[in-house]
Scaffold this motif. Sequence first.
Motif, short mmCIF file in Angstrom:
data_model
loop_
_atom_site.label_atom_id
_atom_site.label_comp_id
_atom_site.label_asym_id
_atom_site.label_seq_id
_atom_site.Cartn_x
_atom_site.Cartn_y
_atom_site.Cartn_z
N ILE A 23 6.33 9.86 -4.54
CA ILE A 23 7.25 10.81 -5.17
C ILE A 23 7.76 10.16 -6.46
O ILE A 23 8.40 9.11 -6.42
N GLU A 24 7.46 10.80 -7.59
CA GLU A 24 7.88 10.23 -8.87
C GLU A 24 9.27 10.71 -9.22
O GLU A 24 9.56 11.90 -9.19
N LEU A 44 10.14 1.96 -5.33
CA LEU A 44 9.43 1.00 -6.19
C LEU A 44 10.06 1.05 -7.57
O LEU A 44 10.01 2.06 -8.25
N HIS A 45 10.68 -0.07 -7.96
CA HIS A 45 11.25 -0.20 -9.30
C HIS A 45 11.22 -1.68 -9.64
O HIS A 45 10.75 -2.50 -8.85
N GLU A 46 11.74 -2.03 -10.80
CA GLU A 46 11.56 -3.41 -11.27
C GLU A 46 12.20 -4.44 -10.34
O GLU A 46 11.75 -5.58 -10.28
N ASP A 47 13.24 -4.06 -9.60
CA ASP A 47 13.89 -5.03 -8.71
C ASP A 47 13.14 -5.21 -7.39
O ASP A 47 13.25 -6.25 -6.76
N SER A 48 12.43 -4.18 -6.94
CA SER A 48 11.81 -4.25 -5.61
C SER A 48 10.31 -4.52 -5.66
O SER A 48 9.74 -5.01 -4.69
N LEU A 49 9.66 -4.19 -6.78
CA LEU A 49 8.20 -4.32 -6.85
C LEU A 49 7.82 -5.72 -7.35
O LEU A 49 8.20 -6.12 -8.44
N LEU A 50 7.08 -6.44 -6.53
CA LEU A 50 6.62 -7.77 -6.93
C LEU A 50 5.30 -7.68 -7.67
O LEU A 50 5.15 -8.12 -8.78
N LYS A 51 4.30 -7.09 -6.99
CA LYS A 51 3.00 -6.93 -7.65
C LYS A 51 2.16 -5.91 -6.92
O LYS A 51 2.39 -5.60 -5.75
N ILE A 52 1.20 -5.38 -7.65
CA ILE A 52 0.23 -4.45 -7.07
C ILE A 52 -1.14 -5.12 -7.17
O ILE A 52 -1.58 -5.48 -8.25
N ASP A 53 -1.77 -5.30 -6.01
CA ASP A 53 -3.11 -5.90 -5.94
C ASP A 53 -4.11 -4.75 -5.77
O ASP A 53 -4.28 -4.22 -4.68
N GLN A 54 -4.73 -4.37 -6.90
CA GLN A 54 -5.61 -3.21 -6.88
C GLN A 54 -6.85 -3.45 -6.03
O GLN A 54 -7.35 -2.54 -5.40
N GLN A 55 -7.36 -4.69 -6.04
CA GLN A 55 -8.59 -4.97 -5.29
C GLN A 55 -8.37 -4.90 -3.79
O GLN A 55 -9.17 -4.33 -3.06
#
Length: 74
Positions: A23-24, A44-55
């Motif tokens: 949900i955006e 998901l925002h700058e404080d909670s998101l560490l990284k996204i591993d696409q692979q």
Amino acid sequence: SISLLGFIVIDHGKTLGEIAEVIEQPHQLLCTIFINEKEVLIPLHEDSLLKIDQQKKHVHVLLPEGLLEIYLNA
């Protein structure tokens, strides 16, 4: 923006579940996952998101203390 559907949410190294819906919102994304058949919204925002591993299709987050309990103890 990349589609996060089907990605696995990992909080503090612990697997929470697969993203069922995204949900955006203006300042963050909310991802719906299910834990023990209960719907949980993960912000998901700058404080909670560490990284996204696409692979690996992993979304690494650091959730605020107590957030999951709000959903799971209801």
